[in-house]
Scaffold this active site. Structure first.
Site, PDB file in Angstrom:
ATOM      1  N   HIS A 307      78.343  19.706  32.879  1.00  0.00           N
ATOM      2  CA  HIS A 307      77.922  20.835  34.156  1.00  0.00           C
ATOM      3  C   HIS A 307      77.555  21.951  34.224  1.00  0.00           C
ATOM      4  CE1 HIS A 307      80.209  23.172  37.230  1.00  0.00           C
ATOM      5  NE2 HIS A 307      80.221  22.047  38.112  1.00  0.00           N
ATOM      6  N   ASP A 364      83.735  15.053  39.536  1.00  0.00           N
ATOM      7  CA  ASP A 364      83.214  13.310  40.566  1.00  0.00           C
ATOM      8  C   ASP A 364      84.183  12.249  39.447  1.00  0.00           C
ATOM      9  OD1 ASP A 364      82.346  14.670  42.726  1.00  0.00           O
ATOM     10  OD2 ASP A 364      80.253  15.347  41.834  1.00  0.00           O
TER      11      ASP A 364
HETATM   12  N1  CMC Z   1      74.734  12.138  30.349  1.00  0.00           N
HETATM   13  C1  CMC Z   1      74.290  12.423  28.779  1.00  0.00           C
HETATM   14  N2  CMC Z   1      73.791  13.929  28.942  1.00  0.00           N
HETATM   15  C2  CMC Z   1      73.397  14.896  29.622  1.00  0.00           C
HETATM   16  C3  CMC Z   1      74.398  14.764  30.779  1.00  0.00           C
HETATM   17  C4  CMC Z   1      74.691  13.329  30.749  1.00  0.00           C
HETATM   18  N3  CMC Z   1      75.502  13.170  32.004  1.00  0.00           N
HETATM   19  N4  CMC Z   1      73.814  15.751  31.280  1.00  0.00           N
HETATM   20  C5  CMC Z   1      73.365  16.870  30.549  1.00  0.00           C
HETATM   21  N5  CMC Z   1      73.291  16.413  28.840  1.00  0.00           N
HETATM   22  C6  CMC Z   1      72.384  16.619  28.176  1.00  0.00           C
HETATM   23  C7  CMC Z   1      70.507  16.852  28.992  1.00  0.00           C
HETATM   24  O1  CMC Z   1      69.682  15.734  28.274  1.00  0.00           O
HETATM   25  C8  CMC Z   1      70.550  17.969  27.819  1.00  0.00           C
HETATM   26  O2  CMC Z   1      69.793  18.054  26.310  1.00  0.00           O
HETATM   27  P1  CMC Z   1      68.851  18.227  25.637  1.00  0.00           P
HETATM   28  O3  CMC Z   1      69.657  20.216  25.399  1.00  0.00           O
HETATM   29  O4  CMC Z   1      69.374  17.172  24.214  1.00  0.00           O
HETATM   30  O5  CMC Z   1      67.681  18.374  26.197  1.00  0.00           O
HETATM   31  C9  CMC Z   1      71.427  19.307  28.156  1.00  0.00           C
HETATM   32  O6  CMC Z   1      72.745  17.675  28.143  1.00  0.00           O
HETATM   33  C10 CMC Z   1      72.377  19.665  29.025  1.00  0.00           C
HETATM   34  O7  CMC Z   1      72.202  19.340  29.738  1.00  0.00           O
HETATM   35  P2  CMC Z   1      70.894  20.360  31.186  1.00  0.00           P
HETATM   36  O8  CMC Z   1      70.575  18.396  32.361  1.00  0.00           O
HETATM   37  O9  CMC Z   1      69.557  21.172  31.018  1.00  0.00           O
HETATM   38  O10 CMC Z   1      71.696  20.754  32.142  1.00  0.00           O
HETATM   39  P3  CMC Z   1      72.454  21.378  33.613  1.00  0.00           P
HETATM   40  O11 CMC Z   1      73.215  21.989  33.948  1.00  0.00           O
HETATM   41  O12 CMC Z   1      70.778  21.462  33.672  1.00  0.00           O
HETATM   42  O13 CMC Z   1      72.722  20.442  34.409  1.00  0.00           O
HETATM   43  C11 CMC Z   1      74.088  18.647  35.617  1.00  0.00           C
HETATM   44  C12 CMC Z   1      73.971  19.754  34.311  1.00  0.00           C
HETATM   45  C13 CMC Z   1      75.096  18.554  35.569  1.00  0.00           C
HETATM   46  C14 CMC Z   1      73.057  18.317  36.186  1.00  0.00           C
HETATM   47  C15 CMC Z   1      74.317  17.611  34.552  1.00  0.00           C
HETATM   48  O14 CMC Z   1      75.036  17.516  33.084  1.00  0.00           O
HETATM   49  C16 CMC Z   1      74.501  16.114  35.139  1.00  0.00           C
HETATM   50  O15 CMC Z   1      73.178  15.281  35.469  1.00  0.00           O
HETATM   51  N6  CMC Z   1      75.558  15.495  34.492  1.00  0.00           N
HETATM   52  C17 CMC Z   1      75.803  14.156  35.733  1.00  0.00           C
HETATM   53  C18 CMC Z   1      75.421  14.169  37.162  1.00  0.00           C
HETATM   54  C19 CMC Z   1      76.956  14.368  37.785  1.00  0.00           C
HETATM   55  O16 CMC Z   1      78.065  14.343  37.009  1.00  0.00           O
HETATM   56  N7  CMC Z   1      77.070  16.041  37.881  1.00  0.00           N
HETATM   57  C20 CMC Z   1      77.926  16.299  38.833  1.00  0.00           C
HETATM   58  C21 CMC Z   1      78.166  17.847  38.501  1.00  0.00           C
HETATM   59  S1  CMC Z   1      80.029  18.005  39.672  1.00  0.00           S
HETATM   60  C22 CMC Z   1      80.006  17.995  41.164  1.00  0.00           C
HETATM   61  C23 CMC Z   1      78.749  19.488  41.864  1.00  0.00           C
HETATM   62  O17 CMC Z   1      79.677  20.656  42.027  1.00  0.00           O
HETATM   63  O18 CMC Z   1      77.963  19.053  41.988  1.00  0.00           O
END
Ligand code: CMC
Length: 428
Positions: A307, A364
């Site tokens: 998140h 989710d």
């Molecule tokens: N699986 C594997 N690696 C992950 C995941 C995941 N679900 N989420 C983040 N990471 C890794 C990412 O690759 C990165 O690694 P590194 O630092 O080595 O590059 C690190 O963790 C930080 O991730 P980020 O993408 O920079 O973080 P963000 O804050 O931009 O993204 C997120 C947050 C929710 C988009 C992301 O965690 C994600 O894609 N999760 C899966 C989709 C999901 O479940 N979304 C629902 C969110 S809750 C409902 C809502 O309110 O929307």
């Protein structure tokens, strides 16, 4: 602590006031930077450090796992309040007393009829259309059927727009589902509660007496409360930005629905269930999928994990996990994908990749399992999220308009070609 921040750029320094919130959060107000520095801006892709507004609606502390709507804790609201009470609190600021709630509900009911011509629009959609696309289009179409713009300085007009969308939106949600299920479009009944009515509209079969299942009713109430607001997330920011151009409430919400649709946001609940299903079909080897999620050359992400704001745990996920256990138990359903979800969670919680990056199950991860147990098709999961998020979008749109916020219009740093001479087409 000083009440100002100083930015040094080369030989020049600029001073900015700090803003402190009621929970002691601090922001540097850089409003004067560009003018004072003659052109310098801040850049922050994804707005990871950027506050877009001051807001009195929802507080969350991602480090401590705290979520409160209007000061009330999500745990108390989920266990003690109804969705309509929560909607009222989000939109108007305080939990309603009995009379306020009854009036709100009866005003919503009085506006819950949707123009019959909307059915013609639904007819034109192919049966395999995604219900989020249908919902977003129909919400936008509501503008055409309710063309008068809202004078936001009139409390009465604002209220009328709010009860209209609260009344009509569940009908559109139910019709989006009935379209993909091939069921006749129906209406609920004004004699029912808000949630019971949603259930009737969604689940009633043309040839069966409809009965409310109290287990499903209470789980749905809880799920919608947990989704009702989440401060400046992607869809809410979209609603505020679209509304900041003075587009109306329905148009702004339609844009929010499109933003919610993506798998990184609300679309994750559908993606989680599809992921769990494919792990099951592939023999249930959770370790294989954990390895894929960690492999930087593999685009696979563990859906329902991570998140932007929660870096400890998502308090909504905790409540939903318990609710999933309860609902499946109470309904006597043994869903093997719940075991796969539990195994993935266990492995992730002790895996250094997930621990170091503070990736925990989000709202989710378990919600789809409950929706499925309720008999809701997987394509409808994100639509259910939208139904829950509606009061949050309304509250945020209202706040933005009443605070007379300026049009949302970020700057950029241009990285394209410098001036080049125009070459006529025959000479290129
Ligand atoms: N699986 C594997 N690696 C992950 C995941 C995941 N679900 N989420 C983040 N990471 C890794 C990412 O690759 C990165 O690694 P590194 O630092 O080595 O590059 C690190 O963790 C930080 O991730 P980020 O993408 O920079 O973080 P963000 O804050 O931009 O993204 C997120 C947050 C929710 C988009 C992301 O965690 C994600 O894609 N999760 C899966 C989709 C999901 O479940 N979304 C629902 C969110 S809750 C409902 C809502 O309110 O929307």
């Amino acid at each position: 602590m000083s009440d100002k921040a100083i930015l040094q750029v080369g030989d020049n320094s600029y001073e900015f006031p700090l803003i402190k919130g009621t929970e002691n959060e601090i922001a540097i107000n850089v409003k004067t930077l560009r003018t004072a520095s003659q052109g310098i801006i801040t850049i922050d892709p994804g707005f990871k450090n950027t506050g877009s507004c001051e807001s009195a609606i929802t507080f969350l502390d991602g480090e401590k796992g705290i979520l409160r709507y209007r000061g009330y804790s999500i745990e108390e609201l989920a266990n003690k309040a109804s969705f309509l009470e929560v909607a009222y609190a989000l939109i108007f600021g305080d939990l309603p007393n009995k009379e306020q709630l009854d009036t709100f509900h009866s005003d919503i009911k009085s506006k819950s009829v949707v123009d019959e011509d909307v059915k013609k629009i639904i007819d034109a959609f192919p049966k395999n259309a995604h219900p989020m696309g249908i919902l977003s289009s129909l919400t936008s179409a509501l503008v055409a059927f309710n063309p008068s713009s809202v004078n936001v300085d009139s409390e009465e007009e604002m209220y009328r727009a709010i009860v209209k969308i609260m009344g009509k939106f569940p009908v559109l949600v139910a019709w989006a589902m009935r379209k993909i299920e091939g069921l006749p479009l129906n209406y609920g009944s004004n004699s029912l509660g808000y949630i019971e009515n949603v259930m009737k509209m969604m689940f009633e079969k043309p040839n069966e007496e409809f009965e409310i299942n109290p287990i499903i009713k209470s789980a749905l109430d809880k799920l919608l409360i947990l989704h009702a607001d989440h401060e400046q997330n992607c869809s809410t920011s979209t609603v505020r930005v679209v509304g900041s151009s003075h587009a109306g409430l329905f148009a702004s919400i339609s844009a929010g629905i499109s933003a919610l649709w993506g798998p990184l946001h609300g679309g994750a609940n559908q993606a989680v269930l599809e992921m769990l299903e494919s792990i099951k079909a592939d023999g249930g080897d959770t370790k294989k999928y954990m390895a894929k999620a960690k492999d930087k050359n593999d685009p696979f992400r563990l859906m329902g994990f991570g998140h932007r704001v929660y870096k400890n745990f998502d308090p909504r996920a905790k409540i939903i996990k318990e609710a999933a256990d309860e609902v499946l138990n109470d309904l006597g359903i043994n869903d093997p994908i719940l075991d796969i979800a539990r195994a993935l969670e266990q492995e992730a919680l002790s895996d250094p990749y997930f621990v170091e990056r503070k990736l925990y199950p989000n709202v989710d991860f378990y919600s789809g399992i409950i929706y499925r147990a309720m008999g809701i098709p997987v394509e409808m999961f994100t639509v259910m999220f939208a139904l829950g998020r509606l009061p949050g979008w309304i509250a945020q749109w209202k706040e933005m308009r009443l605070r007379k916020e300026p049009i949302g219009r970020p700057r950029q740093i241009y990285i394209g070609e410098n001036y080049r001479e125009f070459i006529p087409i025959g000479k290129r």
